[in-house]
Design a protein around this motif. Structure first.
Motif, PDB file in Angstrom:
ATOM      1  N   ASN A 123       0.814  -1.225   0.000  1.00  0.00           N
ATOM      2  CA  ASN A 123       0.000   0.000   0.000  1.00  0.00           C
ATOM      3  C   ASN A 123       0.844   1.270   0.000  1.00  0.00           C
ATOM      4  OD1 ASN A 123      -2.469  -1.148  -0.178  1.00  0.00           O
ATOM      5  ND2 ASN A 123      -3.140  -0.650   1.905  1.00  0.00           N
ATOM      6  N   HIS A 124       0.152   2.369  -0.283  1.00  0.00           N
ATOM      7  CA  HIS A 124       0.820   3.678  -0.299  1.00  0.00           C
ATOM      8  C   HIS A 124       0.794   4.349   1.073  1.00  0.00           C
ATOM      9  CE1 HIS A 124       1.684   7.880  -1.334  1.00  0.00           C
ATOM     10  NE2 HIS A 124       0.689   8.165  -0.510  1.00  0.00           N
ATOM     11  N   SER A 125       1.842   5.102   1.361  1.00  0.00           N
ATOM     12  CA  SER A 125       1.811   6.082   2.444  1.00  0.00           C
ATOM     13  C   SER A 125       2.738   7.215   2.041  1.00  0.00           C
ATOM     14  CB  SER A 125       2.290   5.457   3.763  1.00  0.00           C
ATOM     15  OG  SER A 125       2.588   6.493   4.687  1.00  0.00           O
ATOM     16  N   CYS A 126       2.393   8.462   2.435  1.00  0.00           N
ATOM     17  CA  CYS A 126       3.284   9.589   2.122  1.00  0.00           C
ATOM     18  C   CYS A 126       4.490   9.559   3.061  1.00  0.00           C
ATOM     19  CB  CYS A 126       2.532  10.908   2.261  1.00  0.00           C
ATOM     20  SG  CYS A 126       1.109  10.984   1.181  1.00  0.00           S
ATOM     21  N   LEU A 127       4.442   8.659   4.044  1.00  0.00           N
ATOM     22  CA  LEU A 127       5.522   8.476   5.004  1.00  0.00           C
ATOM     23  C   LEU A 127       5.899   6.990   4.962  1.00  0.00           C
ATOM     24  CD1 LEU A 127       6.561  10.621   7.092  1.00  0.00           C
ATOM     25  CD2 LEU A 127       5.148   9.447   8.772  1.00  0.00           C
ATOM     26  N   THR A 173      -8.107   8.763  -1.726  1.00  0.00           N
ATOM     27  CA  THR A 173      -7.627   9.919  -0.991  1.00  0.00           C
ATOM     28  C   THR A 173      -6.755   9.405   0.131  1.00  0.00           C
ATOM     29  OG1 THR A 173      -9.626  11.111  -1.518  1.00  0.00           O
ATOM     30  CG2 THR A 173      -8.385  11.915   0.367  1.00  0.00           C
ATOM     31  N   CYS A 174      -5.572   9.986   0.280  1.00  0.00           N
ATOM     32  CA  CYS A 174      -4.660   9.475   1.312  1.00  0.00           C
ATOM     33  C   CYS A 174      -4.986  10.060   2.674  1.00  0.00           C
ATOM     34  CB  CYS A 174      -3.210   9.798   0.942  1.00  0.00           C
ATOM     35  SG  CYS A 174      -2.053   9.044   2.099  1.00  0.00           S
ATOM     36  N   ASN A 175      -5.092   9.177   3.666  1.00  0.00           N
ATOM     37  CA  ASN A 175      -5.323   9.605   5.036  1.00  0.00           C
ATOM     38  C   ASN A 175      -4.190   9.142   5.935  1.00  0.00           C
ATOM     39  OD1 ASN A 175      -7.894  10.939   4.853  1.00  0.00           O
ATOM     40  ND2 ASN A 175      -8.735   8.924   4.336  1.00  0.00           N
ATOM     41  N   CYS A 176      -2.978   9.198   5.421  1.00  0.00           N
ATOM     42  CA  CYS A 176      -1.841   8.759   6.237  1.00  0.00           C
ATOM     43  C   CYS A 176      -1.555   9.805   7.321  1.00  0.00           C
ATOM     44  CB  CYS A 176      -0.618   8.508   5.352  1.00  0.00           C
ATOM     45  SG  CYS A 176       0.190  10.010   4.782  1.00  0.00           S
ATOM     46  N   LEU A 177      -0.658   9.469   8.237  1.00  0.00           N
ATOM     47  CA  LEU A 177      -0.343  10.370   9.357  1.00  0.00           C
ATOM     48  C   LEU A 177       0.078  11.762   8.886  1.00  0.00           C
ATOM     49  CD1 LEU A 177       1.702   8.058  11.763  1.00  0.00           C
ATOM     50  CD2 LEU A 177      -0.634   8.952  12.070  1.00  0.00           C
ATOM     51  N   LEU A 178       0.828  11.802   7.779  1.00  0.00           N
ATOM     52  CA  LEU A 178       1.310  13.077   7.261  1.00  0.00           C
ATOM     53  C   LEU A 178       0.150  13.892   6.698  1.00  0.00           C
ATOM     54  CD1 LEU A 178       4.252  14.049   7.147  1.00  0.00           C
ATOM     55  CD2 LEU A 178       4.302  13.366   4.757  1.00  0.00           C
ATOM     56  N   CYS A 179      -0.786  13.213   6.024  1.00  0.00           N
ATOM     57  CA  CYS A 179      -1.885  13.914   5.358  1.00  0.00           C
ATOM     58  C   CYS A 179      -2.966  14.409   6.312  1.00  0.00           C
ATOM     59  CB  CYS A 179      -2.489  13.031   4.272  1.00  0.00           C
ATOM     60  SG  CYS A 179      -1.418  12.880   2.829  1.00  0.00           S
ATOM     61  N   ILE A 180      -3.156  13.733   7.451  1.00  0.00           N
ATOM     62  CA  ILE A 180      -4.239  14.188   8.340  1.00  0.00           C
ATOM     63  C   ILE A 180      -3.770  15.263   9.323  1.00  0.00           C
ATOM     64  CG2 ILE A 180      -5.700  12.107   8.170  1.00  0.00           C
ATOM     65  CD1 ILE A 180      -4.488  11.214  10.855  1.00  0.00           C
TER      66      ILE A 180
HETATM   67 ZN    ZN Z   1      -0.655  10.719   2.742  1.00  0.00          ZN
END
Ligand code: ZN
Ligand code: ZN
Ligand code: ZN
Ligand code: ZN
Ligand code: ZN
Length: 377
Positions: free
Chosen positions: A237-241, A293-300
């Protein structure tokens, strides 16, 4: 091939890098012989994805993944379809059957090119290769190649085809996406002019969707740009982190390493966007190409974990224009200190200006970030 589907949710992987013997004994996967650093799980919310099978320390190589299929990038300069390497426009060899450029007669008869050559030879349209064209320019026709190579897996490698059938493609959304007519157009072209009755439109659309949702782009030493589809990586999966880092060698094999310590059962993640793009750009790429839509720790987190990475510095005070979490170019963004306001469009324009100025100076010739700052002030 490095993995085999066992059922919908389990893939047995020939782990080139497996965890310790002791761990293998206590490993809770039902496929103990193939114990590895990761396991495949399935949840309602996240779909199919990989998690750590044991505690993994930063720097560990957790996987070597081998491509199911490799092909030129969407837009590519001359690439030989026999060896996936660069061709010198001055010594280009033209295939006697399909007229696509290759490096030699040997490549015309190579195992990679022969089967697709038969399909490409059916093209009788005006846009086909062989018509006078500038060989130094990039060609969008290369987009067809990896799709055709995937379709050929159905007869060449049924096991790989089966795996490809289970991969995410967002095929229906892509077919009806008015913002991106290329998908439907390419599918239609392949169906009508190349594969005809051998494949259905939905099969071609699924395959192209799989490529756009899962393939990884990389460059060879010759700077030729390629795309490849990896069986195990496609389940990450994707994460911005992200907690993983990929590197791809000239022969296409991918090494995946942990960038940080990862706890057992933690999700394994890679970035689909790159880590040096601002919030709004990441979300646009993820929405337009991957349909989420990304809801990773960085994005929220409005401060992006205190990094203020996508928050523009206010020029009137020491505050920041906090990056809005809704992407709308006309939305007003406020400075968190003096309440000055700007639209997201203004912010993007400012960023472009700064980027241009930064490109004009020799950043690596400076000894500190401060020196760079002084020069652009
Ligand atoms: Zn993200
Ligand atoms: Zn294990
Ligand atoms: Zn070649
Ligand atoms: Zn050919
Ligand atoms: Zn301010």
């Amino acid at each position: 091939m490095s993995s085999t589907m066992v059922d919908d949710q389990h893939v047995v992987i020939d782990a080139s890098a497996s965890c310790s013997k002791e761990h293998q004994l206590e490993c809770d996967t039902q496929y103990q012989d193939h114990c590895s650093y990761y396991k495949l799980v399935h949840t309602e919310q996240l779909g199919r994805h990989l998690v750590a099978n044991c505690d993994i320390s930063a720097g560990t190589s957790i996987l070597i993944d081998h491509p199911l299929v490799v092909g030129p990038s969407v837009w590519a300069k001359l690439v030989c379809l026999g060896c996936n390497d660069a061709i010198d426009p001055l010594t280009v060899y033209v295939c006697s059957k399909c007229l696509w450029p290759l490096c030699s007669e040997k490549c015309e008869n190579s195992v990679i090119h022969k089967p697709e050559c038969e399909i490409l030879s059916k093209d009788s349209t005006e846009s086909r290769w062989g018509h006078p064209m500038d060989l130094t320019q990039e060609s969008p026709l290369y987009d067809l190649i990896i799709v055709i190579r995937c379709l050929l897996l159905r007869s060449q490698n049924p096991q790989a085809w089966k795996l490809l059938e289970t991969m995410v493609s967002h095929s229906e959304k892509r077919m009806s996406n008015k913002l991106d007519p290329h998908h439907k157009g390419t599918v239609e072209f392949i169906k009508r002019h190349l594969v005809k009755d051998d494949f259905e439109r939905n099969e071609i659309s699924h395959v192209r969707g799989v490529i756009y949702s899962n393939a990884i782009a990389y460059s060879r030493k010759s700077r030729v740009r390629l795309r490849a589809l990896y069986p195990v990586h496609s389940m990450i999966n994707h994460s911005c982190l992200p907690n993983l880092h990929l590197s791809i060698t000239d022969d296409g094999s991918m090494q995946v390493r942990a960038t940080v310590d990862i706890k057992k059962n933690e999700m394994l993640t890679d970035t689909y966007t790159g880590t040096v793009v601002p919030f709004w750009e990441r979300q646009n790429i993820l929405n337009d190409t991957y349909y989420f839509t990304c809801n990773c720790l960085l994005c929220i987190d409005p401060t992006e974990l205190g990094s203020y990475f996508s928050s523009h510095r206010c020029l009137k005070c020491p505050g920041f224009f906090m990056c809005p979490k809704i992407i709308n170019n006309e939305i007003n963004v406020l400075c968190n200190n003096c309440n000055d306001s700007k639209t997201l469009t203004n912010i993007k324009q400012d960023l472009d200006k700064w980027e241009t100025r930064l490109k004009l100076i020799d950043i690596f010739g400076k000894s500190s970030p401060h020196e760079v700052e002084m020069e652009i002030k």
